[in-house]
Design an enzyme around this catalytic site. Structure first.
Site, PDB file in Angstrom:
ATOM      1  N   ASP A 257       0.853  -1.177   0.000  1.00 39.33           N
ATOM      2  CA  ASP A 257       0.000   0.000   0.000  1.00 39.33           C
ATOM      3  C   ASP A 257       0.902   1.244   0.000  1.00 39.33           C
ATOM      4  OD1 ASP A 257      -2.155   1.689  -0.030  1.00 39.33           O
ATOM      5  OD2 ASP A 257      -3.267   0.613   1.519  1.00 39.33           O
TER       6      ASP A 257
HETATM    7  C1  NOJ Z   1      -4.126   3.784  -0.042  1.00 37.65           C
HETATM    8  C2  NOJ Z   1      -5.274   2.839   0.073  1.00 37.65           C
HETATM    9  O1  NOJ Z   1      -5.235   2.175   1.318  1.00 37.65           O
HETATM   10  C3  NOJ Z   1      -5.335   1.803  -1.028  1.00 37.65           C
HETATM   11  O2  NOJ Z   1      -6.552   1.116  -0.924  1.00 37.65           O
HETATM   12  C4  NOJ Z   1      -5.166   2.445  -2.377  1.00 37.65           C
HETATM   13  O3  NOJ Z   1      -5.232   1.468  -3.383  1.00 37.65           O
HETATM   14  C5  NOJ Z   1      -3.862   3.181  -2.420  1.00 37.65           C
HETATM   15  N1  NOJ Z   1      -3.841   4.214  -1.402  1.00 37.65           N
HETATM   16  C6  NOJ Z   1      -3.588   3.822  -3.779  1.00 37.65           C
HETATM   17  O4  NOJ Z   1      -4.427   4.889  -3.983  1.00 37.65           O
END
Ligand code: NOJ
Length: 715
Positions: A257
């Site tokens: 993430d």
């Molecule tokens: C953080 C989020 O937790 C995740 O779900 C997402 O795909 C990423 N950012 C990218 O935007």
């Protein structure tokens, strides 16, 4: 030597780490730009993946740098959060879960993939599969709701919809299921907080959807930001490597993430970027999203002997293999090459409208307040969400522009051209000012019905949107109370449309309104879909995929509770209950009314005695005793009353839908394999135990509404 091995042979360490790096692109007023010096890095082959770059032209430009100007010409992998549609938005996942319709779940994912591919994308950071039983957690909006069995069905449908028949198709996206694993039970519903749950809960509730995604061939998986009992998921070798890759057989790419590898330092398990990078790589995380920990930390980690080149190569191989599977080596420009036709877009809007209408949950409908009479003379539309097109998108709106979303006002005006529709916001969504209330209330005079559009802002759910008190924000309660008071004097009915990314705690509202609709966030066609339901073009059929609590202190609340040794008994003080509120939810899982009136009778179970290899056929007759055609959803639950491990009071095992005309009776048939009644025994291994199992069939998880029979399992 195959393409991947020959590339690996020729790659420098910097180029390898580039393939393990994903960086965000952004937009300047004049067009896209890439953060920092990424343009040069792409040419140098030291950035191999991007996120948030959207549109055929920007994608082509960046892809060209990688393919034509970098030494090895390895194409970029470009991903985006395509959570519930791309440009055309469908209902948020929690709302769409309430369709209880795998074909529709797959279809909206397929259409989202087509639209995103036309924008040059190759990966969706979806589906989000985190089971949530705590509406305080904002990300409840993005997920499948509270039930693990349902989450499994959604996982299968979404992976197949996003990935299509073959990953290499120009209309297929690599799905990235997230967030592995058990992100939903964050402490007190607070975003990014620690998770500490039992191994059993992990395996029974949170792992099954990911196991299903793996079985469905999901290309990628994203570990959660959170730690599980002290081990952050980004570095959780036991779960990522042993469970996910080892036991579940996942061979795809693990994408961290956003900045999660760097955050291992703040979690307190890595002293610096080199240690953080080493922990993540060794746990099997292949792509570092936004921390730049692999590029900056892995060379040091190699020097210190924390990782080996073989470990780096293993991850590079996985990334290159995915690029190969996506057909990017053969034709890096295939996605975004053909613009979509206006006919395709129109068809997609049609789908968005019908899915949105079917996601609406009619929570309450006293004295058949709804549907509206055929040609109302005057309607009064009040509340901050009555004319709020951009809010209709809900959280995670991907490339959905604020314009082009249909508000409730616009939808009703289009559906009822002969009706005078008066509209006032009264208050803002979450501001303290009450000044507009009096004027809004004045508007009610002479209305045939009052429609109150209340709820959250789109950004009050989704990521980083936990709410300690998920009630109506701002002064909306004051507005609603004033409207109820005036409506009572006028003898006018009040219909409430609630917008939210979670169940809201509104027992007072549910008590006073004549009708209540949960509209969640319905996406681009929200207003038209709501008008369809209000005017009876569509009979509501959505069911809530999550329990609605009546009080904050009931959370976490879910239907599949385990029995207590002292079940609630109002006449016995020492039983499992609250002194100040009932144990019962405001609305149970599966609740949702229609414009029909359904009764269920004649439950048949054949055979009623079965071995592990057999199935029981469950049949029940459903009659629409109402005056309008409608669709009923029939749920199948089980209750294993006596087992070596206490089983939940109800467990979902199936559902079916049946559309019936007034007065019509039909039979619903569901098949339940005895093998599916296995559970994790005391040692957490699956067991099949002999004995009686109750079969319960009905319209929701309220036991008092279920028909019950018994089967006997034998070896
Ligand atoms: C953080 C989020 O937790 C995740 O779900 C997402 O795909 C990423 N950012 C990218 O935007």
């Amino acid at each position: 030597m195959n393409r991947i091995e020959s590339l690996l042979d020729r790659m420098t360490l910097a180029e390898k780490l580039g393939q393990l790096t994903m960086t965000a692109a952004g937009y300047a007023v004049t067009g896209p730009f890439i953060a920092g010096d990424s343009t040069d890095a792409i040419k140098a082959g030291t950035i191999g993946n991007l996120l948030n770059l959207v549109g055929p032209e920007p994608v082509r430009q960046m892809q060209r740098l990688a393919v034509e100007e970098s030494r090895l010409g390895i194409p970029l992998l470009i991903g985006f959060d395509v959570i519930h549609g791309h440009r055309t938005l469908f209902p948020i996942p929690l709302a769409e879960a309430g369709l209880f319709d795998p074909a529709s779940w797959a279809l909206t994912a397929r259409e989202a993939a087509r639209e995103a591919c036309a924008d040059g994308l190759a990966m969706a950071f979806a589906p989000m599969l985190d089971v949530s039983r705590d509406p305080r957690w904002g990300r409840t909006a993005e997920g499948p709701g509270e039930d693990p069995w349902l989450a499994v069905r959604i996982a299968r449908a979404k992976v197949s919809g996003l990935q299509g028949a073959a990953l290499a198709d120009a209309e297929s996206l690599a799905a990235c299921a997230k967030h592995f694993c058990a992100y939903g039970p964050v402490t007190a519903g607070r975003e990014y907080a620690s998770v500490d749950i039992s191994e059993r809960t992990l395996r029974e509730i949170h792992l099954p959807a990911f196991a299903a995604a793996v079985q469905a061939g999901v290309a990628a998986i994203m570990p959660a930001f959170t730690d599980l009992a002290g081990i952050p998921m980004t570095a959780n070798a036991a779960l990522l490597r042993d469970t996910l890759r080892g036991q579940l057989g996942f061979g795809g790419v693990l994408v961290s993430d956003y900045n999660a590898i760097g955050e291992l330092i703040r979690h307190g398990i890595a002293a610096d970027l080199a240690e953080a990078a080493a922990l993540a790589l060794k746990a099997g995380v292949d792509i570092d999203m936004m921390a730049d920990a692999y590029r900056r930390g892995l060379p040091l980690a190699l020097e210190r002997g924390l990782v080996t080149m073989e470990q780096i190569d293993t991850s590079v191989r996985r990334v290159l293999r995915l690029k190969e599977q996506l057909g990017l080596f053969d034709d890096p420009y295939r996605r975004g090459a053909t613009p979509e036709s206006s006919e395709q877009l129109a068809q997609r809007r049609k789908l968005a409208r019908s899915v949105a209408a079917r996601a609406i949950v009619l929570l309450k409908n006293e004295q058949e307040t709804l549907p509206l009479p055929p040609a109302p003379r005057r309607l009064c539309l009040i509340g901050p969400l009555a004319d709020a097109p951009a809010e209709m998108r809900g959280p995670w709106w991907a490339a959905g522009e604020p314009e082009g979303q249909v508000s409730v006002l616009a939808g009703l005006r289009a559906a009822l051209p002969g009706t005078e529709i008066l509209q006032a916001s009264g208050v803002a969504i979450d501001e303290p000012r009450k000044a507009g209330i009096a004027k809004a209330v004045e508007l009610c005079e002479g209305a045939d019905a009052i429609i109150l559009c209340l709820g959250e802002r789109a950004t009050m759910s989704g990521e980083a949107a936990s709410r300690a008190s998920p009630e109506l924000p701002g002064q909306q309660r004051a507005l609603a109370e004033a409207v109820f008071k005036r409506a009572a004097k006028l003898g006018c009915r009040v219909i409430v449309i609630l917008f939210s990314g979670r169940p809201l705690i509104v027992p007072w509202l549910a008590g006073k309104a004549d009708a209540v609709l949960a509209a969640w966030f319905l996406g681009s066609e929200a207003g038209n879909a709501i008008a369809d339901v209000l005017t009876c073009r569509v009979s509501p059929s959505g069911r809530t995929a999550i329990t609605w609590p009546r009080a904050l202190g009931q959370m976490p609340i879910f239907y599949a509770q385990r029995p207590s040794g002292r079940p609630a008994n109002p006449d016995d003080h020492f039983t499992s209950k609250y002194l100040d509120v009932s144990n019962e939810p405001l609305y149970p899982f599966g609740h949702g009314l229609s414009y029909g009136r359904f009764t269920l009778q004649d439950l048949h179970l054949t055979p009623d005695k079965l071995s592990e290899k057999e199935s029981v056929e469950v049949q029940v007759d459903v009659t629409n005793a109402g005056a309008r055609a409608a669709e009923e959803t029939v749920f199948l639950f089980t209750r294993d009353k006596l087992a070596s491990v206490a089983r939940p009071l109800l467990e979902l095992r199936g559902f079916a839908k049946i559309a019936l005309r007034p007065g019509e009776t039909g039979t619903v048939s569901l098949s339940l394999a005895a093998a599916d009644l296995r559970f994790l025994g005391p040692d957490l291994l699956p067991v099949f135990e002999e004995g009686e199992v109750e079969i319960l069939v009905g319209p929701c998880a309220d036991r008092s509404q279920l028909l019950a029979g018994t089967i006997r399992l034998c070896k």
